[in-house]
Motif scaffolding. Structure first.
Motif, PDB file in Angstrom:
ATOM      1  N   LEU A  43       0.834  -1.198   0.000  1.00  0.00           N
ATOM      2  CA  LEU A  43       0.000   0.000   0.000  1.00  0.00           C
ATOM      3  C   LEU A  43       0.868   1.246   0.000  1.00  0.00           C
ATOM      4  N   LEU A  44       1.864   1.284   0.879  1.00  0.00           N
ATOM      5  CA  LEU A  44       2.732   2.461   0.968  1.00  0.00           C
ATOM      6  C   LEU A  44       3.462   2.699  -0.351  1.00  0.00           C
ATOM      7  N   ARG A  45       4.013   1.645  -0.917  1.00  0.00           N
ATOM      8  CA  ARG A  45       4.802   1.789  -2.139  1.00  0.00           C
ATOM      9  C   ARG A  45       3.940   2.113  -3.355  1.00  0.00           C
ATOM     10  N   LEU A  49       4.307   4.823  -6.664  1.00  0.00           N
ATOM     11  CA  LEU A  49       4.409   3.941  -7.840  1.00  0.00           C
ATOM     12  C   LEU A  49       5.668   3.089  -7.847  1.00  0.00           C
ATOM     13  N   LEU A  50       6.296   2.874  -6.694  1.00  0.00           N
ATOM     14  CA  LEU A  50       7.299   1.820  -6.618  1.00  0.00           C
ATOM     15  C   LEU A  50       6.633   0.473  -6.868  1.00  0.00           C
ATOM     16  N   VAL A  51       5.371   0.391  -6.480  1.00  0.00           N
ATOM     17  CA  VAL A  51       4.488  -0.702  -6.873  1.00  0.00           C
ATOM     18  C   VAL A  51       3.340  -0.079  -7.660  1.00  0.00           C
ATOM     19  N   ARG A  80       5.579  11.427  -8.020  1.00  0.00           N
ATOM     20  CA  ARG A  80       6.801  11.182  -7.252  1.00  0.00           C
ATOM     21  C   ARG A  80       7.434  12.479  -6.768  1.00  0.00           C
ATOM     22  N   ASN A  81       7.230  13.571  -7.497  1.00  0.00           N
ATOM     23  CA  ASN A  81       7.774  14.858  -7.064  1.00  0.00           C
ATOM     24  C   ASN A  81       7.061  15.406  -5.835  1.00  0.00           C
ATOM     25  N   LYS A  82       5.918  14.823  -5.502  1.00  0.00           N
ATOM     26  CA  LYS A  82       5.158  15.265  -4.345  1.00  0.00           C
ATOM     27  C   LYS A  82       5.478  14.441  -3.099  1.00  0.00           C
ATOM     28  N   THR A  83       6.217  13.330  -3.272  1.00  0.00           N
ATOM     29  CA  THR A  83       6.495  12.424  -2.165  1.00  0.00           C
ATOM     30  C   THR A  83       7.985  12.114  -2.093  1.00  0.00           C
ATOM     31  N   SER A  84       8.396  11.552  -0.956  1.00  0.00           N
ATOM     32  CA  SER A  84       9.780  11.108  -0.799  1.00  0.00           C
ATOM     33  C   SER A  84       9.769   9.906   0.139  1.00  0.00           C
ATOM     34  N   MET A  85      10.490   8.838  -0.251  1.00  0.00           N
ATOM     35  CA  MET A  85      10.429   7.567   0.467  1.00  0.00           C
ATOM     36  C   MET A  85      11.674   7.337   1.316  1.00  0.00           C
ATOM     37  N   VAL A  86      11.447   6.809   2.528  1.00  0.00           N
ATOM     38  CA  VAL A  86      12.519   6.350   3.404  1.00  0.00           C
ATOM     39  C   VAL A  86      12.321   4.849   3.603  1.00  0.00           C
ATOM     40  N   PHE A  87      13.370   4.066   3.330  1.00  0.00           N
ATOM     41  CA  PHE A  87      13.259   2.616   3.354  1.00  0.00           C
ATOM     42  C   PHE A  87      13.767   2.033   4.676  1.00  0.00           C
ATOM     43  N   GLN A  88      13.539   0.713   4.847  1.00  0.00           N
ATOM     44  CA  GLN A  88      14.036   0.015   6.037  1.00  0.00           C
ATOM     45  C   GLN A  88      15.557   0.096   6.106  1.00  0.00           C
TER      46      GLN A  88
END
Length: 245
Positions: A43-45, A49-51, A80-88
């Motif tokens: 859901l998060l990804r 659109l990583l998924v 993607r320009n509106k979001t930024s992801m932090v991974f495990q």
């Protein structure tokens, strides 16, 4: 506001997201919880659109993505320009200095002036007490320090929403506390945040809204107070299986 409508995703004929509909309020912290394998990370990804969902819609202010139609590269980049992801696992570039890790996206993706990007990076590093490591490389830092750098990197592009996928799961307890304190501060400053976590204490302290997912379906979607104070039988069972710190 970021909204999703009837999102579905299958992996090898297994339905992982089953017509999920919800919204993520701006300037609030939404925490996504649930048992392992429930669809939380998928859901998060999906939100950047990583998924790529198989069907349904993502609506982000004036941006509308309908997955019954092909998504253009321009539409994907706009989201993607509106979001930024932090991974495990922090995923820093090992060949770049800490300063360059933080400034590479603002300079090369968002076309920010290098001097401005570096000034902002130093400001972020000062906030987390790591500015002295600006010229160091990731391998010279501990895991907890690298995760703080990855959060600085995510914030450097000034995202409307920061997305975090269990950012403390690979850390020791002391480092985890430091990261959660940092995230609590960011949350109180009004940064829109969506976070998958198993840490119920963080959810209890920092969340504005909680989404409980199981078997690809949202079983609870509402304020944190009701989640903890008036849980459904399934939520109560879930909470009893987790030790609150």
């Amino acid at each position: 506001m970021l909204k999703i409508n009837q999102l579905e995703k299958n992996f090898d004929e297994k339905l992982v997201l089953n017509k999920i509909t919800t919204e993520f309020p701006k300037e609030k912290t939404t925490v996504i919880v649930g048992p392992s394998g429930s669809g939380k990370t998928t859901l998060l990804r999906s939100l950047d659109l990583l998924v790529k969902p198989d069907s349904g819609e993502i609506n982000f202010d004036d941006l509308q993505l309908d997955f019954s139609n092909p998504i253009t590269k321009h539409e994907a980049n706009e989201l993607r320009n509106k979001t930024s992801m932090v991974f495990q696992n922090w995923n820093l570039f090992p060949n770049l200095s800490i300063l360059d890790n933080i400034t590479v996206a603002p300079i090369h993706v968002h076309h920010q002036d290098k001097e401005v990007a570096e000034k902002n990076a130093h400001s972020l590093l000062q906030e987390v007490g790591l500015d002295e490591y600006a010229g160091s490389f990731p391998s010279e830092l501990s895991g907890g320090q690298q995760q703080r750098i990855s959060i600085c990197r995510a914030l450097a592009v000034k995202p409307e929403y920061i997305l975090l996928d269990e950012p403390t799961s690979a850390l020791d307890p002391e480092s985890e506390i430091k990261i959660l304190e940092m995230l609590s501060r960011i949350s109180k400053e009004g940064q829109s945040m969506i976070m998958v976590t198993h840490n119920m204490q963080f959810a209890k302290d920092a969340a504005d809204k909680i989404i409980f997912v199981e078997n690809g379906v949202i079983e609870y979607d509402g304020p944190k107070d009701d989640f903890f104070s008036n849980p459904t039988p399934r939520v109560q069972e879930f909470l009893q299986g987790i030790s609150l710190k």
